[in-house]
Motif scaffolding. Structure first.
Motif, PDB file in Angstrom:
ATOM      1  N   ILE A 114       0.836  -1.206   0.000  1.00  0.00           N
ATOM      2  CA  ILE A 114       0.000   0.000   0.000  1.00  0.00           C
ATOM      3  C   ILE A 114       0.870   1.255   0.000  1.00  0.00           C
ATOM      4  N   LEU A 115       1.924   1.248   0.813  1.00  0.00           N
ATOM      5  CA  LEU A 115       2.819   2.404   0.882  1.00  0.00           C
ATOM      6  C   LEU A 115       3.534   2.639  -0.450  1.00  0.00           C
ATOM      7  N   ILE A 116       3.931   1.559  -1.103  1.00  0.00           N
ATOM      8  CA  ILE A 116       4.610   1.687  -2.393  1.00  0.00           C
ATOM      9  C   ILE A 116       3.641   2.205  -3.452  1.00  0.00           C
ATOM     10  N   ALA A 117       2.403   1.732  -3.412  1.00  0.00           N
ATOM     11  CA  ALA A 117       1.395   2.216  -4.354  1.00  0.00           C
ATOM     12  C   ALA A 117       1.180   3.718  -4.176  1.00  0.00           C
ATOM     13  N   ARG A 118       1.184   4.180  -2.931  1.00  0.00           N
ATOM     14  CA  ARG A 118       1.029   5.614  -2.668  1.00  0.00           C
ATOM     15  C   ARG A 118       2.219   6.397  -3.207  1.00  0.00           C
ATOM     16  N   ARG A 119       3.416   5.845  -3.057  1.00  0.00           N
ATOM     17  CA  ARG A 119       4.607   6.512  -3.592  1.00  0.00           C
ATOM     18  C   ARG A 119       4.506   6.642  -5.115  1.00  0.00           C
ATOM     19  N   LYS A 120       4.043   5.586  -5.774  1.00  0.00           N
ATOM     20  CA  LYS A 120       3.885   5.630  -7.225  1.00  0.00           C
ATOM     21  C   LYS A 120       2.868   6.695  -7.634  1.00  0.00           C
ATOM     22  N   GLU A 121       1.778   6.789  -6.872  1.00  0.00           N
ATOM     23  CA  GLU A 121       0.753   7.792  -7.170  1.00  0.00           C
ATOM     24  C   GLU A 121       1.321   9.204  -7.043  1.00  0.00           C
ATOM     25  N   LYS A 122       2.144   9.422  -6.025  1.00  0.00           N
ATOM     26  CA  LYS A 122       2.753  10.739  -5.832  1.00  0.00           C
ATOM     27  C   LYS A 122       3.700  11.076  -6.980  1.00  0.00           C
ATOM     28  N   GLN A 123       4.456  10.085  -7.440  1.00  0.00           N
ATOM     29  CA  GLN A 123       5.366  10.317  -8.556  1.00  0.00           C
ATOM     30  C   GLN A 123       4.592  10.674  -9.820  1.00  0.00           C
ATOM     31  N   ALA A 124       3.520   9.928 -10.082  1.00  0.00           N
ATOM     32  CA  ALA A 124       2.711  10.200 -11.270  1.00  0.00           C
ATOM     33  C   ALA A 124       2.075  11.583 -11.185  1.00  0.00           C
ATOM     34  N   LEU A 125       1.627  11.959  -9.988  1.00  0.00           N
ATOM     35  CA  LEU A 125       1.025  13.277  -9.795  1.00  0.00           C
ATOM     36  C   LEU A 125       2.049  14.378 -10.033  1.00  0.00           C
ATOM     37  N   SER A 126       3.273  14.159  -9.577  1.00  0.00           N
ATOM     38  CA  SER A 126       4.331  15.149  -9.761  1.00  0.00           C
ATOM     39  C   SER A 126       4.604  15.390 -11.243  1.00  0.00           C
TER      40      SER A 126
END
Length: 213
Positions: A166-178
């Motif tokens: 779950i934490l890694i998925a959130r990190r990926k979402e933040k990268q995509a948002l950036s």
């Protein structure tokens, strides 16, 4: 290293969208000549044929960053509008921005290290007499997740892994948002002036001395 090259009309008129379409074809040819892998992965059509509001090019290969650096900035085209031949304006500007692609986050079993430790309850009392608590550490990123509520180490291991995913998925979402935010800002921050390249005429000829070294 892979990189994105975004060419944008910057909310400019149809003429700017025409320049974007012409420029994207030119930059693709330049990239091919340098032996780079270049591909249009997204294109926002303009209001008329042969126009593009924006084009996103994926670059990869040795020298991608250097090529992107030389292309980045304001591009000027000097010429008569192909759509409004009697229009007095002769200077049109578009923008090129390079966007770094975050390293992809892998989540394979070999990327995770499990650590065990003894969990403690209220007042420092040990919940178990064995080291049943588990910490799952994602080695490429250093992200970690703990689980200690189960009596079984196996069960805590499973919970820790689920939380880590779950934490890694959130990190990926933040990268995509950036990346999306940077692309969006490129459309709104185009400055008219100080071009790194100037093209002239309907033949889109690069003016001598205007190509960044």
């Amino acid at each position: 290293m892979a990189i994105l090259l975004q060419i944008t009309s910057g909310r400019g008129p149809t003429e700017c969208a025409w320049v974007v379409a012409r420029l994207s074809a030119i930059l693709l040819k330049e990239a091919y000549r340098l032996g780079l892998l270049a591909e249009v992965i997204e294109q926002e059509p303009g209001p008329l044929a042969n126009t593009s509001l924006s084009v996103l090019i994926h670059l990869d290969g040795v020298g991608s960053n250097e090529f992107a650096r030389r292309c980045e900035g304001v591009i000027q085209w000097i010429g008569i509008s192909p759509f409004r031949p009697h229009y007095q304006r002769k200077n049109w500007f578009v923008g090129v921005r390079s966007i770094a692609i975050p390293e992809p986050i892998t989540f394979a079993a070999s990327d995770v290290r499990f650590e065990t430790f003894r969990s403690s309850g209220p007042g420092g009392q040990h919940v178990n007499t064995t080291d049943s608590a588990v910490r799952a550490v994602h080695l490429p990123t250093g992200i970690s997740a703990n689980a200690s509520e189960e009596r079984s180490q196996t069960a805590n291991r499973k919970r820790a892994l689920e939380r880590l995913s779950i934490l890694i998925a959130r990190r990926k979402e933040k990268q995509a948002l950036s990346v999306r935010q940077e692309r969006w800002s490129a459309h709104n921050e185009l400055e008219r002036g100080n071009p790194v390249r100037v093209y002239v005429g309907q033949e889109f000829r690069l003016r001598t001395g205007d190509k960044r070294d």
